[in-house]
Each structure stands twice: as C-alpha cells, then as structure tokens.
Motif scaffolding. Structure first.
Motif, PDB file in Angstrom:
ATOM      1  N   ALA A   1      -5.205   9.743   4.424  1.00  0.00           N
ATOM      2  CA  ALA A   1      -5.965   9.833   3.167  1.00  0.00           C
ATOM      3  C   ALA A   1      -5.129   9.669   2.011  1.00  0.00           C
ATOM      4  N   GLN A   2      -5.448   9.601   0.748  1.00  0.00           N
ATOM      5  CA  GLN A   2      -4.778   9.658  -0.608  1.00  0.00           C
ATOM      6  C   GLN A   2      -4.927  10.962  -1.092  1.00  0.00           C
ATOM      7  N   SER A   3      -5.712  11.693  -0.633  1.00  0.00           N
ATOM      8  CA  SER A   3      -6.064  13.265  -1.367  1.00  0.00           C
ATOM      9  C   SER A   3      -6.579  14.167  -0.345  1.00  0.00           C
ATOM     10  N   GLU A   4      -5.956  15.547  -0.981  1.00  0.00           N
ATOM     11  CA  GLU A   4      -6.590  16.561   0.024  1.00  0.00           C
ATOM     12  C   GLU A   4      -8.249  16.538   0.377  1.00  0.00           C
ATOM     13  N   ARG A   5      -8.973  16.249  -0.586  1.00  0.00           N
ATOM     14  CA  ARG A   5     -10.258  16.037  -0.325  1.00  0.00           C
ATOM     15  C   ARG A   5     -10.652  15.156   0.465  1.00  0.00           C
ATOM     16  N   GLU A   6     -10.065  13.838   0.388  1.00  0.00           N
ATOM     17  CA  GLU A   6     -10.556  12.714   1.261  1.00  0.00           C
ATOM     18  C   GLU A   6     -10.148  13.103   2.770  1.00  0.00           C
ATOM     19  N   ALA A   7      -8.900  13.730   2.817  1.00  0.00           N
ATOM     20  CA  ALA A   7      -8.388  14.088   4.299  1.00  0.00           C
ATOM     21  C   ALA A   7      -9.356  15.215   4.865  1.00  0.00           C
ATOM     22  N   ALA A   8      -9.791  16.159   4.172  1.00  0.00           N
ATOM     23  CA  ALA A   8     -10.642  17.174   4.478  1.00  0.00           C
ATOM     24  C   ALA A   8     -12.014  16.875   5.174  1.00  0.00           C
ATOM     25  N   THR A   9     -12.624  15.766   4.107  1.00  0.00           N
ATOM     26  CA  THR A   9     -13.906  15.310   4.253  1.00  0.00           C
ATOM     27  C   THR A   9     -13.926  14.283   5.762  1.00  0.00           C
ATOM     28  N   ALA A  10     -12.930  13.436   5.639  1.00  0.00           N
ATOM     29  CA  ALA A  10     -13.021  12.566   6.912  1.00  0.00           C
ATOM     30  C   ALA A  10     -12.660  13.339   8.286  1.00  0.00           C
TER      31      ALA A  10
ATOM     32  N   MET B   1       0.959  -1.113   0.160  1.00  0.00           N
ATOM     33  CA  MET B   1      -0.024  -0.172  -0.013  1.00  0.00           C
ATOM     34  C   MET B   1       0.725   1.106  -0.208  1.00  0.00           C
ATOM     35  N   ALA B   2       0.643   2.160  -0.915  1.00  0.00           N
ATOM     36  CA  ALA B   2       1.194   3.450  -0.866  1.00  0.00           C
ATOM     37  C   ALA B   2       1.170   4.353   0.417  1.00  0.00           C
ATOM     38  N   ALA B   3       2.186   5.126   0.746  1.00  0.00           N
ATOM     39  CA  ALA B   3       2.249   5.877   1.990  1.00  0.00           C
ATOM     40  C   ALA B   3       1.028   6.897   1.650  1.00  0.00           C
ATOM     41  N   PRO B   4       0.438   7.178   2.641  1.00  0.00           N
ATOM     42  CA  PRO B   4      -0.633   8.116   2.671  1.00  0.00           C
ATOM     43  C   PRO B   4      -0.464   9.504   2.235  1.00  0.00           C
ATOM     44  N   PHE B   5      -0.952  10.191   1.404  1.00  0.00           N
ATOM     45  CA  PHE B   5      -0.772  11.657   0.949  1.00  0.00           C
ATOM     46  C   PHE B   5      -0.791  12.598   2.192  1.00  0.00           C
ATOM     47  N   CYS B   6      -1.807  12.266   3.157  1.00  0.00           N
ATOM     48  CA  CYS B   6      -1.830  13.342   4.338  1.00  0.00           C
ATOM     49  C   CYS B   6      -2.338  12.243   5.518  1.00  0.00           C
ATOM     50  N   THR B   7      -1.929  12.678   6.510  1.00  0.00           N
ATOM     51  CA  THR B   7      -2.170  12.089   7.990  1.00  0.00           C
ATOM     52  C   THR B   7      -2.802  13.167   8.923  1.00  0.00           C
ATOM     53  N   ILE B   8      -3.754  13.051   9.536  1.00  0.00           N
ATOM     54  CA  ILE B   8      -4.687  14.001  10.316  1.00  0.00           C
ATOM     55  C   ILE B   8      -4.727  13.122  11.662  1.00  0.00           C
ATOM     56  N   VAL B   9      -4.001  13.726  12.874  1.00  0.00           N
ATOM     57  CA  VAL B   9      -4.535  13.136  14.181  1.00  0.00           C
ATOM     58  C   VAL B   9      -5.254  14.234  14.672  1.00  0.00           C
ATOM     59  N   ILE B  10      -6.503  13.591  15.265  1.00  0.00           N
ATOM     60  CA  ILE B  10      -7.583  14.566  16.246  1.00  0.00           C
ATOM     61  C   ILE B  10      -7.514  13.917  17.525  1.00  0.00           C
ATOM     62  N   ALA B  11      -7.378  14.735  18.822  1.00  0.00           N
ATOM     63  CA  ALA B  11      -7.215  14.168  19.894  1.00  0.00           C
ATOM     64  C   ALA B  11      -8.155  14.997  20.816  1.00  0.00           C
TER      65      ALA B  11
ATOM     66  N   GLU C   1      -6.796  23.542  18.446  1.00  0.00           N
ATOM     67  CA  GLU C   1      -5.194  23.671  18.547  1.00  0.00           C
ATOM     68  C   GLU C   1      -4.874  23.197  17.303  1.00  0.00           C
ATOM     69  N   VAL C   2      -4.445  23.756  16.305  1.00  0.00           N
ATOM     70  CA  VAL C   2      -3.885  23.192  14.945  1.00  0.00           C
ATOM     71  C   VAL C   2      -2.304  23.488  14.779  1.00  0.00           C
ATOM     72  N   ASP C   3      -1.768  21.987  14.437  1.00  0.00           N
ATOM     73  CA  ASP C   3      -0.259  22.077  14.449  1.00  0.00           C
ATOM     74  C   ASP C   3      -0.204  21.371  12.997  1.00  0.00           C
ATOM     75  N   CYS C   4       0.755  21.946  12.067  1.00  0.00           N
ATOM     76  CA  CYS C   4       0.948  21.515  10.681  1.00  0.00           C
ATOM     77  C   CYS C   4       2.308  20.629  10.723  1.00  0.00           C
ATOM     78  N   GLN C   5       2.679  19.714  10.369  1.00  0.00           N
ATOM     79  CA  GLN C   5       3.782  18.967  10.138  1.00  0.00           C
ATOM     80  C   GLN C   5       4.187  18.375   9.175  1.00  0.00           C
ATOM     81  N   PRO C   6       5.401  18.643   8.773  1.00  0.00           N
ATOM     82  CA  PRO C   6       5.799  17.941   7.141  1.00  0.00           C
ATOM     83  C   PRO C   6       5.526  16.255   7.442  1.00  0.00           C
ATOM     84  N   ASP C   7       5.228  15.679   6.503  1.00  0.00           N
ATOM     85  CA  ASP C   7       5.288  14.181   6.373  1.00  0.00           C
ATOM     86  C   ASP C   7       6.598  13.463   5.692  1.00  0.00           C
TER      87      ASP C   7
ATOM     88  N   CYS D   1       1.469  16.204   5.907  1.00  0.00           N
ATOM     89  CA  CYS D   1       1.174  16.021   4.426  1.00  0.00           C
ATOM     90  C   CYS D   1       2.623  16.367   3.656  1.00  0.00           C
ATOM     91  N   ARG D   2       2.585  15.504   2.483  1.00  0.00           N
ATOM     92  CA  ARG D   2       3.875  15.606   1.780  1.00  0.00           C
ATOM     93  C   ARG D   2       3.815  16.949   1.125  1.00  0.00           C
TER      94      ARG D   2
END
Length: 82
Positions: free
Chosen positions: A21-30, A1-11, A76-82, A51-52
């Motif tokens: 998710a494999q796309s920006e839209r999929e990540a945002a929707t989920a 399986m390919a590495a995900p385009f984006c990973t979002i962690v909600i705590a 509290e939003v944190d942006c991290q490179p993948d 996100c890459r």
C-alpha cells in the motif's frame, strides 16, 4: 512504480497474502478486508507489518491486532522495518 509505503503479509493454513500500500489508511483497510474473511472461524494466522515509518508500522500492527480481537481470531503480529 514507487516502493510501497507499507507491506503486510497475512499467513494462515498454508495460504499467504501479501498486501502493498502507498498509505497507512490503504494498508489498514486492505488488511482488515482480508482479516474479515477469518471472522468466526477461530483460525490462527500470522501477520507481519513492514513500513518505512516506524510509528505508522506500530499503529497498523496495533490496529490489526484489535481487528483480530474484534473478529475473535487469533493473531501473531510481527513488526518489521522496511
């Protein structure tokens, strides 16, 4: 399986959800679907977006911050490179 385009962690409150998710839209929707469960509860939660693509990472983080504001929850939003 390919590495995900984006990973979002909600705590929040000892719970953590990791979305991949494999796309920006999929990540945002989920992530929006998960955030909608907090609507009206005035919970505080942490949100980490990895996100890459740096531009996509910023767009997703901004969008989810706006979603949180619309749902009247505190984020509290944190942006991290993948």
């Amino acid at each position: 399986m390919a590495a995900p385009f984006c990973t979002i962690v909600i705590a929040s409150g000892g719970y953590q959800v990791t979305l991949k998710a494999q796309s920006e839209r999929e990540a945002a929707t989920a992530a929006e679907s998960v955030l909608s469960r907090f609507q009206g509860s005035w919970n505080s939660f942490g949100l980490r977006v990895g996100c890459r693509d740096p531009a996509a990472r910023q767009r997703i983080a901004f969008y989810l911050g706006e979603v949180a504001a619309d749902f009247e929850i505190i984020a509290e939003v944190d942006c991290q490179p993948d």
